[in-house]
Design an enzyme around this catalytic site. Structure first.
Site, short mmCIF file in Angstrom:
data_model
loop_
_atom_site.label_atom_id
_atom_site.label_comp_id
_atom_site.label_asym_id
_atom_site.label_seq_id
_atom_site.Cartn_x
_atom_site.Cartn_y
_atom_site.Cartn_z
N SER A 192 -2.21 -1.58 -1.99
CA SER A 192 -1.67 -2.19 -0.76
C SER A 192 -2.32 -3.54 -0.50
CB SER A 192 -1.98 -1.26 0.43
OG SER A 192 -1.68 -1.90 1.65
N TYR A 205 -8.06 4.20 5.24
CA TYR A 205 -6.93 3.95 4.34
C TYR A 205 -7.16 2.71 3.48
CZ TYR A 205 -2.15 2.47 3.06
OH TYR A 205 -1.03 2.05 2.38
P1 NAD Z 1 6.20 7.61 2.50
O1 NAD Z 1 5.73 8.37 3.65
O2 NAD Z 1 7.65 7.56 2.25
O3 NAD Z 1 5.52 8.12 1.16
C1 NAD Z 1 4.23 8.68 1.13
C2 NAD Z 1 4.35 10.01 0.44
O4 NAD Z 1 3.04 10.50 0.18
C3 NAD Z 1 5.04 11.07 1.26
O5 NAD Z 1 6.44 11.09 1.04
C4 NAD Z 1 4.38 12.35 0.76
O6 NAD Z 1 5.24 13.02 -0.15
C5 NAD Z 1 3.16 11.88 0.01
N1 NAD Z 1 1.97 12.58 0.51
C6 NAD Z 1 1.27 12.33 1.63
N2 NAD Z 1 0.29 13.24 1.76
C7 NAD Z 1 0.38 14.09 0.70
C8 NAD Z 1 -0.33 15.23 0.26
N3 NAD Z 1 -1.38 15.73 0.97
N4 NAD Z 1 0.07 15.85 -0.88
C9 NAD Z 1 1.12 15.36 -1.58
N5 NAD Z 1 1.83 14.28 -1.23
C10 NAD Z 1 1.46 13.65 -0.10
O7 NAD Z 1 5.60 6.13 2.67
P2 NAD Z 1 5.53 4.88 1.67
O8 NAD Z 1 5.23 3.74 2.56
O9 NAD Z 1 6.68 4.81 0.77
O10 NAD Z 1 4.20 5.17 0.84
C11 NAD Z 1 4.15 5.20 -0.56
C12 NAD Z 1 2.89 4.50 -1.05
O11 NAD Z 1 3.00 3.12 -0.76
C13 NAD Z 1 1.61 4.99 -0.37
O12 NAD Z 1 0.59 5.10 -1.34
C14 NAD Z 1 1.30 3.87 0.58
O13 NAD Z 1 -0.09 3.77 0.84
C15 NAD Z 1 1.80 2.68 -0.20
N6 NAD Z 1 2.02 1.48 0.62
C16 NAD Z 1 2.97 1.48 1.60
C17 NAD Z 1 3.16 0.35 2.36
C18 NAD Z 1 4.19 0.28 3.45
O14 NAD Z 1 4.18 -0.70 4.22
N7 NAD Z 1 5.09 1.21 3.57
C19 NAD Z 1 2.36 -0.78 2.13
C20 NAD Z 1 1.41 -0.75 1.14
C21 NAD Z 1 1.24 0.40 0.39
#
Ligand code: NAD
Ligand code: MG
Length: 300
Positions: A192, A205
């Site tokens: 991120s 985080y």
């Molecule tokens: P999202 O909520 O759609 O995806 C996160 C997923 O993590 C969930 O769908 C869930 O299945 C999984 N998860 C959470 N806790 C869990 C557990 N205990 N066991 C198994 N699975 C688990 O959100 P997203 O934003 O698509 O996130 C995906 C990745 O992208 C993450 O690593 C997040 O840190 C990263 N990210 C997101 C953003 C953003 O702005 N959305 C920015 C930077 C990084």
């Protein structure tokens, strides 16, 4: 939310997706794409494959929603069979993604496991290998993000859970997957912008995301001689259920993503080509890299 254009059409990145002002909303963790307002674009209507992952066997954690779902859809359109890991509470989102993947004529293996324990991480990999008949692409994308206003109020339990899911699980999943990965296989980890620009309300985080960058570089050194490439993608603000299940303070939601040079939040489907590129054989000389996809925020 879907535009008429696919991702390969020449278009203005400022207006490719509308600027959104999400209403204040709350979902219990982990949150569902099915209930997100406005809906996010995972490329259901627009992502066009060009055969870059033909015959590949991919495991994507958190592939039920958000960025992981967009990656799963893109991988299938590029010709891969896909296994997705998710939490039992996310069955509805997972089934939806499965239906899109199967409509492409690809296999989708659903594996509901909470990745907080070593046993679950090993089970996830074993079930993916069995369901796909092997494994040559791993996307470590599951993540937990809970905003806490004051550092003093950050609970020990939350710190441990966030580290377990975001970074410790990556060690465990990579170790379990390694015996199955032949030369040419790839690992892509979701880090991120928070790895470099930590928000004061996301200290636990953000620390895990910095660790993921370092883990990616270190593991890439270890696995490159075996022909296995490890890279990372660092998204900026992307509209996903993570943000409404306490990932952001509620009053910040209407402004989400507006402070980027592009002036808008990213959509999950805009992240997918980064993962496709780093998984495709075309990136053969790219090793230990973090690809930033953040709307123009200056990053190392
Ligand atoms: P999202 O909520 O759609 O995806 C996160 C997923 O993590 C969930 O769908 C869930 O299945 C999984 N998860 C959470 N806790 C869990 C557990 N205990 N066991 C198994 N699975 C688990 O959100 P997203 O934003 O698509 O996130 C995906 C990745 O992208 C993450 O690593 C997040 O840190 C990263 N990210 C997101 C953003 C953003 O702005 N959305 C920015 C930077 C990084
Ligand atoms: Mg989800």
């Amino acid at each position: 939310m879907a535009t008429a254009h696919d991702q390969l059409t020449f278009q203005d990145p400022v207006t490719r997706f509308a600027e959104i002002s999400p209403p204040k909303q709350h979902q219990e963790e982990p949150g569902l794409d099915a209930e997100l307002k406005p809906k996010a674009d995972r490329g259901e209507e627009t992502y066009r494959g060009t055969g870059r992952l033909k015959g590949r066997k991919a495991l994507i954690t958190g592939g039920d929603s958000g960025i992981g779902a967009a990656v799963a859809i893109a991988f299938a359109r590029e010709g891969a069979d896909v296994a997705i890991g998710y939490l039992p509470a996310e069955e509805e989102d997972a089934q939806h993604v499965k239906s899109i993947i199967e409509a492409e004529g690809r296999t989708c293996v659903l594996i509901a496991e909470d990745l907080s324990t070593k046993d679950a991480c090993e089970k996830l990999v074993a079930e993916a290998v069995e369901g796909l008949g092997g494994l040559d692409a791993l996307v470590n994308n599951a993540g937990k993000q809970i905003s806490v206003e004051n550092f003093e109020d950050l609970s020990d339990e939350q710190v441990v859970e966030t580290f377990d899911v975001n970074i410790i699980a990556m060690f465990r999943i990579c170790q379990a997957a390694l015996p199955h990965l032949s030369p040419g296989s790839t690992i892509v980890n979701s880090t991120s912008i928070q790895a470099y620009s930590p928000s004061d309300h996301l200290i636990d985080y953000a620390s895990t995301k910095a660790a993921i960058n370092n883990f990616t570089k270190g593991l890439s050194q270890s696995l490159a001689p075996k022909g296995i490439r490890v890279n990372a993608v660092a998204p900026g603000p992307v509209w996903t259920p993570l943000q409404v299940s306490d990932g952001q303070p509620k009053d910040k939601l209407p402004e989400f993503g507006k402070n980027t040079p592009l002036g808008r939040a990213g959509q999950p489907t805009e992240m997918a080509p980064c993962y496709v590129f780093l998984t495709s054989p075309e990136s053969s000389y790219v090793v230990g890299e973090t690809l930033n996809a953040n709307g123009g925020q200056v990053s190392p």
